[in-house]
Design an enzyme around this catalytic site. Structure first.
Site, PDB file in Angstrom:
ATOM      1  CG  ASN A 253      -2.184  -0.891   0.850  1.00 28.36           C
ATOM      2  OD1 ASN A 253      -2.588  -1.022  -0.306  1.00 28.36           O
ATOM      3  ND2 ASN A 253      -2.702  -1.549   1.858  1.00 28.36           N
TER       4      ASN A 253
ATOM      5  CG  ASP B  74      -1.347  -8.774 -12.967  1.00 24.92           C
ATOM      6  OD1 ASP B  74      -1.141  -8.011 -13.920  1.00 24.92           O
ATOM      7  OD2 ASP B  74      -1.261 -10.019 -13.065  1.00 24.92           O
ATOM      8  N   GLY B  75      -0.496  -7.041  -8.734  1.00 28.95           N
ATOM      9  CA  GLY B  75      -0.888  -6.523  -7.426  1.00 28.95           C
ATOM     10  C   GLY B  75      -0.534  -5.059  -7.230  1.00 28.95           C
TER      11      GLY B  75
ATOM     12  CB  SER C 106       5.275  -4.859  -9.380  1.00 31.92           C
ATOM     13  OG  SER C 106       5.003  -5.699  -8.281  1.00 31.92           O
TER      14      SER C 106
HETATM   15  P1  ADP Z   1       3.591 -10.815  -7.666  1.00 30.29           P
HETATM   16  O1  ADP Z   1       3.121 -11.011  -9.055  1.00 30.29           O
HETATM   17  O2  ADP Z   1       4.949 -11.386  -7.495  1.00 30.29           O
HETATM   18  O3  ADP Z   1       2.603 -11.328  -6.693  1.00 30.29           O
HETATM   19  P2  ADP Z   1       2.624  -8.151  -7.062  1.00 30.29           P
HETATM   20  O4  ADP Z   1       2.883  -6.902  -7.796  1.00 30.29           O
HETATM   21  O5  ADP Z   1       1.287  -8.769  -7.261  1.00 30.29           O
HETATM   22  O6  ADP Z   1       3.752  -9.228  -7.434  1.00 30.29           O
HETATM   23  O7  ADP Z   1       2.898  -7.843  -5.541  1.00 30.29           O
HETATM   24  C1  ADP Z   1       2.580  -8.742  -4.529  1.00 30.29           C
HETATM   25  C2  ADP Z   1       2.067  -8.004  -3.302  1.00 30.29           C
HETATM   26  O8  ADP Z   1       3.086  -7.213  -2.731  1.00 30.29           O
HETATM   27  C3  ADP Z   1       0.927  -7.058  -3.605  1.00 30.29           C
HETATM   28  O9  ADP Z   1      -0.071  -7.285  -2.663  1.00 30.29           O
HETATM   29  C4  ADP Z   1       1.536  -5.687  -3.423  1.00 30.29           C
HETATM   30  O10 ADP Z   1       0.555  -4.775  -2.986  1.00 30.29           O
HETATM   31  C5  ADP Z   1       2.549  -5.939  -2.348  1.00 30.29           C
HETATM   32  N1  ADP Z   1       3.684  -5.008  -2.287  1.00 30.29           N
HETATM   33  C6  ADP Z   1       3.993  -3.951  -3.073  1.00 30.29           C
HETATM   34  N2  ADP Z   1       5.171  -3.392  -2.692  1.00 30.29           N
HETATM   35  C7  ADP Z   1       5.606  -4.115  -1.641  1.00 30.29           C
HETATM   36  C8  ADP Z   1       6.770  -4.047  -0.798  1.00 30.29           C
HETATM   37  N3  ADP Z   1       7.721  -3.121  -0.994  1.00 30.29           N
HETATM   38  N4  ADP Z   1       6.907  -4.954   0.168  1.00 30.29           N
HETATM   39  C9  ADP Z   1       5.980  -5.910   0.351  1.00 30.29           C
HETATM   40  N5  ADP Z   1       4.861  -6.034  -0.405  1.00 30.29           N
HETATM   41  C10 ADP Z   1       4.671  -5.148  -1.375  1.00 30.29           C
HETATM   42 MG    MG Z   2       0.257 -10.705  -7.270  1.00 29.80          MG
END
Ligand code: ADP
Ligand code: MG
Length: 424
Positions: free
Chosen positions: A55, A78-79, A76
């Site tokens: 977040n 999609d999250g 990153s």
């Molecule tokens: P992946 O495809 O590897 O799951 P995502 O972009 O979906 O990658 O990110 C996974 C989760 O990590 C999401 O819920 C995102 O909101 C959260 N996130 C974003 N930045 C960070 C951070 N610096 N540390 C931990 N979690 C994070």
């Molecule tokens: Mg994800």
């Protein structure tokens, strides 16, 4: 060789958000190794922001001075884009903010949007670094198209905006359970699928939807529709400006197609909302301000289903999946006909009774978009504008864009072309 240089008046300023923990934890290295040089060569100025926690991006985007930013790009899975879109929609000036072109550079383990955007550009399938190069190249080119968003209401009255999917049952379980295999990259979904197949279960619930009214097919040679001819919707990232650099060869050797802006597959479907229910409920925030966009197709979650909707007879499901992009993952071409701005929620559900081998066959066929041709009687596909799902099973998971949300009744409606995205 093969590059056409144009005059630069004002360079586009791009904010690139990187989640260093996404995917195999190499997003930053992938960026410096594959994308940085490309951006420098194309003279695209950017600011790199490394997210520090979940977040972080959402809060940052909610407060950012967007007048200084021509595009928001996430490196990153999609999250992180889900965070960014919801951050934009939480702003007072959401209507303007959501016009900011969004870009995606696949750095996660779930790169569904990157795979979809690459697919819309009519390129042959690409994975891993090749997909990253393709997306980096699109960013340098800076063409912008429209993308549908889906507004999602949860039982707690929370409202979310989604660009990819709403899932319940098998797909949601795989989404979340496979997060622990994130270090293996995109193959986590196959591993998760195999593990879940072993403990296949049935989910009880009620599903209803507002179908898209298909235009009646006219006999060949009959009168033409009175709609204007479809025109490409692409704009340039800095629309008032000449492009900085347009290499006319793709860095992706396999893609021999032309990356021009006259693809005919980005037409906006301008269906006006059919079956709109007449009583509109403005979305009210805690401070009493009306928050648009209104969900004109949705009654309250506690209200009965409108008559114009279809109620699914079955109440035992293996999965329900609403998807509004072509790909659910890099190697899952789930909605073969889907386009970013087709104004359609592609609703799939699989009813109980399907055997494990048949379900596995569906997922294997999905790599090439062949699942609908499997002749599986348990798989149903509908094009819809809105839907409601009311789980009856006391336990389960619901995901939005691959992120777990509150479990309980949920409803959704499409907002055609609400967001802008960088495309090829
Ligand atoms: P992946 O495809 O590897 O799951 P995502 O972009 O979906 O990658 O990110 C996974 C989760 O990590 C999401 O819920 C995102 O909101 C959260 N996130 C974003 N930045 C960070 C951070 N610096 N540390 C931990 N979690 C994070
Ligand atoms: Mg994800």
């Amino acid at each position: 060789e093969g590059a056409v240089y144009a005059e630069v008046r004002r360079p586009c300023r791009v904010m690139i958000l990187v989640n260093p923990h996404s995917g195999r934890g190499q997003a930053l290295q992938l960026f410096t190794g594959h994308v940085q040089g490309m951006l420098t060569e194309a003279a695209v100025p950017y600011t790199l922001v490394i997210t520090e926690h979940q977040n972080h991006a959402r809060e940052l985007v909610r407060k950012a001075d967007l007048s200084q930013c021509d595009a928001l790009v996430i490196m990153s899975g999609d999250g992180l884009l889900f965070e960014v879109i919801n951050g934009l929609m939480e702003r007072e000036d959401w209507q303007e903010a959501i016009q900011t072109p969004l870009g995606i550079l696949p750095g996660g383990s779930g790169n569904a949007l990157a795979a979809s955007v690459h697919h819309y550009s009519q390129s042959p399938p690409a994975w891993n670094e090749e997909l990253l190069l393709s997306c980096g190249f699109m960013l340098c080119k800076g063409l912008v198209g429209s993308m549908d968003l889906v507004s999602i209401h949860l039982a707690s009255r929370q409202r979310l905006f989604s660009f990819l999917s709403l899932a319940w049952g098998f797909v949601a379980d795989v989404d979340i359970e496979s997060e622990k295999y994130r270090h293996v990259g995109a193959i986590r979904f196959l591993m998760g699928t195999l593990v879940r197949l072993a403990s296949l279960r049935v989910y009880q619930g009620r599903l209803a939807y507002l179908p898209v009214k298909e235009a009646p097919t006219l006999p060949i040679g009959s009168i033409k529709s009175n709609q204007p001819p479809s025109t490409p919707q692409h704009q340039s990232l800095c629309s008032s400006l000449p492009c900085r650099l347009i290499p006319n060869t793709s860095p992706n050797q396999n893609s021999r197609h032309n990356h021009n802006s006259t693809n005919s597959n980005h037409n906006t479907l301008t269906n006006s909302s059919n079956n709109a229910i007449t009583t509109k409920r403005p979305e009210t925030q805690s401070d009493g301000k009306t928050r648009a966009p209104e969900d004109s197709l949705l009654p309250g979650l506690d209200q009965p289903i409108p008559d114009s909707w279809t109620v699914v007879k079955e109440e035992d499901f293996v999965l329900v999946l609403a998807i509004y992009q072509s790909h659910l993952a890099e190697d899952l071409w789930t909605a073969p006909g889907a386009m970013a701005d087709d104004g359609v929620i592609h609703l799939f559900y699989v009813t109980a009774g399907i055997s494990r081998p048949a379900l596995l066959r569906l997922f294997l066929a999905m790599e090439k978009g062949g699942h609908l041709a499997c002749g599986c009687p348990h798989l149903v596909y509908e094009k819809v504008k809105a839907l409601r799902l009311e789980p009856v099973s006391p336990q389960g998971m619901i995901t939005v864009d691959g992120e777990m949300v509150e479990y309980g009744p949920v409803q959704a409606q499409i907002h055609p072309g609400l967001a802008k995205f960088i495309c090829g």
